[in-house]
Design a protein around this motif. Sequence first.
Motif, PDB file in Angstrom:
ATOM      1  N   THR A 235     -12.772 -10.079 -40.585  1.00  0.00           N
ATOM      2  CA  THR A 235     -13.269 -10.973 -41.615  1.00  0.00           C
ATOM      3  C   THR A 235     -13.524 -10.165 -42.881  1.00  0.00           C
ATOM      4  OG1 THR A 235     -14.322 -12.368 -39.957  1.00  0.00           O
ATOM      5  CG2 THR A 235     -15.115 -12.587 -42.223  1.00  0.00           C
ATOM      6  N   VAL A 236     -13.004 -10.648 -44.015  1.00  0.00           N
ATOM      7  CA  VAL A 236     -13.234 -10.003 -45.304  1.00  0.00           C
ATOM      8  C   VAL A 236     -13.924 -11.012 -46.214  1.00  0.00           C
ATOM      9  CG1 VAL A 236     -12.195  -8.864 -47.294  1.00  0.00           C
ATOM     10  CG2 VAL A 236     -11.172  -8.575 -45.030  1.00  0.00           C
ATOM     11  N   VAL A 237     -15.034 -10.607 -46.785  1.00  0.00           N
ATOM     12  CA  VAL A 237     -15.785 -11.448 -47.710  1.00  0.00           C
ATOM     13  C   VAL A 237     -16.053 -10.623 -48.954  1.00  0.00           C
ATOM     14  CG1 VAL A 237     -17.923 -12.751 -48.063  1.00  0.00           C
ATOM     15  CG2 VAL A 237     -16.888 -12.664 -45.796  1.00  0.00           C
TER      16      VAL A 237
ATOM     17  N   VAL B 216     -16.716  -6.837 -48.170  1.00  0.00           N
ATOM     18  CA  VAL B 216     -17.319  -6.459 -46.899  1.00  0.00           C
ATOM     19  C   VAL B 216     -16.312  -6.811 -45.797  1.00  0.00           C
ATOM     20  CG1 VAL B 216     -19.233  -6.848 -45.307  1.00  0.00           C
ATOM     21  CG2 VAL B 216     -19.636  -6.906 -47.785  1.00  0.00           C
ATOM     22  N   ILE B 217     -15.984  -5.814 -44.987  1.00  0.00           N
ATOM     23  CA  ILE B 217     -15.055  -5.997 -43.878  1.00  0.00           C
ATOM     24  C   ILE B 217     -15.865  -5.954 -42.599  1.00  0.00           C
ATOM     25  CG2 ILE B 217     -13.042  -5.052 -42.690  1.00  0.00           C
ATOM     26  CD1 ILE B 217     -12.414  -3.593 -45.382  1.00  0.00           C
ATOM     27  N   SER B 218     -15.744  -6.994 -41.781  1.00  0.00           N
ATOM     28  CA  SER B 218     -16.475  -6.990 -40.521  1.00  0.00           C
ATOM     29  C   SER B 218     -15.528  -7.305 -39.378  1.00  0.00           C
ATOM     30  CB  SER B 218     -17.641  -7.989 -40.554  1.00  0.00           C
ATOM     31  OG  SER B 218     -17.177  -9.293 -40.763  1.00  0.00           O
ATOM     32  N   ASN B 219     -15.743  -6.615 -38.297  1.00  0.00           N
ATOM     33  CA  ASN B 219     -14.944  -6.796 -37.088  1.00  0.00           C
ATOM     34  C   ASN B 219     -15.889  -7.272 -36.005  1.00  0.00           C
ATOM     35  OD1 ASN B 219     -13.315  -6.691 -34.894  1.00  0.00           O
ATOM     36  ND2 ASN B 219     -12.567  -4.630 -35.232  1.00  0.00           N
ATOM     37  N   ASP B 220     -15.960  -8.579 -35.836  1.00  0.00           N
ATOM     38  CA  ASP B 220     -16.906  -9.158 -34.903  1.00  0.00           C
ATOM     39  C   ASP B 220     -16.487  -9.030 -33.445  1.00  0.00           C
ATOM     40  OD1 ASP B 220     -18.498  -9.894 -37.046  1.00  0.00           O
ATOM     41  OD2 ASP B 220     -17.483 -11.827 -37.265  1.00  0.00           O
TER      42      ASP B 220
ATOM     43  N   ALA C 257      -7.830 -13.291 -61.182  1.00  0.00           N
ATOM     44  CA  ALA C 257      -7.280 -12.027 -60.705  1.00  0.00           C
ATOM     45  C   ALA C 257      -7.028 -12.171 -59.213  1.00  0.00           C
ATOM     46  CB  ALA C 257      -8.247 -10.884 -60.975  1.00  0.00           C
ATOM     47  N   ILE C 258      -6.291 -11.226 -58.670  1.00  0.00           N
ATOM     48  CA  ILE C 258      -6.052 -11.165 -57.231  1.00  0.00           C
ATOM     49  C   ILE C 258      -6.751  -9.928 -56.698  1.00  0.00           C
ATOM     50  CG2 ILE C 258      -4.318 -10.909 -55.412  1.00  0.00           C
ATOM     51  CD1 ILE C 258      -2.354 -12.327 -57.327  1.00  0.00           C
ATOM     52  N   ILE C 259      -7.517 -10.115 -55.646  1.00  0.00           N
ATOM     53  CA  ILE C 259      -8.195  -8.992 -54.991  1.00  0.00           C
ATOM     54  C   ILE C 259      -7.447  -8.708 -53.687  1.00  0.00           C
ATOM     55  CG2 ILE C 259      -9.874 -10.600 -53.998  1.00  0.00           C
ATOM     56  CD1 ILE C 259     -11.888  -8.305 -53.938  1.00  0.00           C
ATOM     57  N   THR C 260      -7.111  -7.441 -53.487  1.00  0.00           N
ATOM     58  CA  THR C 260      -6.413  -6.999 -52.279  1.00  0.00           C
ATOM     59  C   THR C 260      -7.276  -5.960 -51.579  1.00  0.00           C
ATOM     60  OG1 THR C 260      -4.273  -7.360 -53.342  1.00  0.00           O
ATOM     61  CG2 THR C 260      -4.291  -5.968 -51.374  1.00  0.00           C
ATOM     62  N   VAL C 261      -7.544  -6.187 -50.319  1.00  0.00           N
ATOM     63  CA  VAL C 261      -8.316  -5.248 -49.510  1.00  0.00           C
ATOM     64  C   VAL C 261      -7.430  -4.749 -48.394  1.00  0.00           C
ATOM     65  CG1 VAL C 261     -10.291  -4.991 -47.964  1.00  0.00           C
ATOM     66  CG2 VAL C 261     -10.511  -6.378 -50.043  1.00  0.00           C
ATOM     67  N   ARG C 262      -7.354  -3.433 -48.231  1.00  0.00           N
ATOM     68  CA  ARG C 262      -6.654  -2.843 -47.087  1.00  0.00           C
ATOM     69  C   ARG C 262      -7.729  -2.298 -46.160  1.00  0.00           C
ATOM     70  NH1 ARG C 262      -1.574  -1.241 -45.457  1.00  0.00           N
ATOM     71  NH2 ARG C 262      -0.735  -1.810 -47.479  1.00  0.00           N
ATOM     72  N   ALA C 263      -7.814  -2.910 -44.981  1.00  0.00           N
ATOM     73  CA  ALA C 263      -8.838  -2.554 -44.004  1.00  0.00           C
ATOM     74  C   ALA C 263      -8.287  -1.505 -43.043  1.00  0.00           C
ATOM     75  CB  ALA C 263      -9.283  -3.795 -43.241  1.00  0.00           C
ATOM     76  N   VAL C 264      -8.948  -0.347 -43.008  1.00  0.00           N
ATOM     77  CA  VAL C 264      -8.511   0.771 -42.179  1.00  0.00           C
ATOM     78  C   VAL C 264      -9.710   1.267 -41.381  1.00  0.00           C
ATOM     79  CG1 VAL C 264      -7.468   3.075 -42.171  1.00  0.00           C
ATOM     80  CG2 VAL C 264      -6.834   1.426 -43.956  1.00  0.00           C
ATOM     81  N   GLY C 265      -9.520   1.450 -40.082  1.00  0.00           N
ATOM     82  CA  GLY C 265     -10.590   1.924 -39.214  1.00  0.00           C
ATOM     83  C   GLY C 265     -10.774   3.428 -39.296  1.00  0.00           C
ATOM     84  N   GLU C 266     -11.821   3.920 -38.645  1.00  0.00           N
ATOM     85  CA  GLU C 266     -12.110   5.361 -38.614  1.00  0.00           C
ATOM     86  C   GLU C 266     -10.951   6.162 -38.040  1.00  0.00           C
ATOM     87  OE1 GLU C 266     -14.521   7.183 -39.817  1.00  0.00           O
ATOM     88  OE2 GLU C 266     -15.742   5.525 -40.521  1.00  0.00           O
ATOM     89  N   ASP C 267     -10.184   5.530 -37.148  1.00  0.00           N
ATOM     90  CA  ASP C 267      -9.057   6.212 -36.517  1.00  0.00           C
ATOM     91  C   ASP C 267      -7.806   6.197 -37.392  1.00  0.00           C
ATOM     92  OD1 ASP C 267      -8.451   3.529 -36.380  1.00  0.00           O
ATOM     93  OD2 ASP C 267      -8.365   3.455 -34.192  1.00  0.00           O
ATOM     94  N   GLY C 268      -7.901   5.585 -38.583  1.00  0.00           N
ATOM     95  CA  GLY C 268      -6.763   5.535 -39.498  1.00  0.00           C
ATOM     96  C   GLY C 268      -5.821   4.364 -39.264  1.00  0.00           C
TER      97      GLY C 268
END
Length: 105
Positions: free
Chosen positions: A57-59, A99-103, A39-50
């Motif tokens: 980094t996405v794991v 898990v989306i992390s913004n280091d 399968a393909i996993i797609t993550v859309r990362a959006v901050g609190e400000d939209g």
Amino acid sequence: MVTDPGGVGIIDNKVIAPSANKSTIEINRTFIANREDGAIITVRAVGEDGLFLEDVTVVAGCRKCSDVTFSHFSEQGQGVYRANITFGNSFSHGLIEAVISNDSG
């Protein structure tokens, strides 16, 4: 959790992120029929400000399941990240988490 008496693999999903209520995770399949499927996993990362989160980094992982392999996520632009998932013979059901992390701070 949805269950299937026919033995087909079931996928649920969840995002853990800086803004989990705005970020999304999609998997292009809900049922894995032959358990050697992908399968393909797609993550859309959006901050609190939209705003879309770039250069993060996405794991992904699978909770309460085994025999699941994820490729590295590649950034597609506008906060979209994609990876491939491979399900082995012993997969029956599980919760896919991203898990989306913004280091950078």
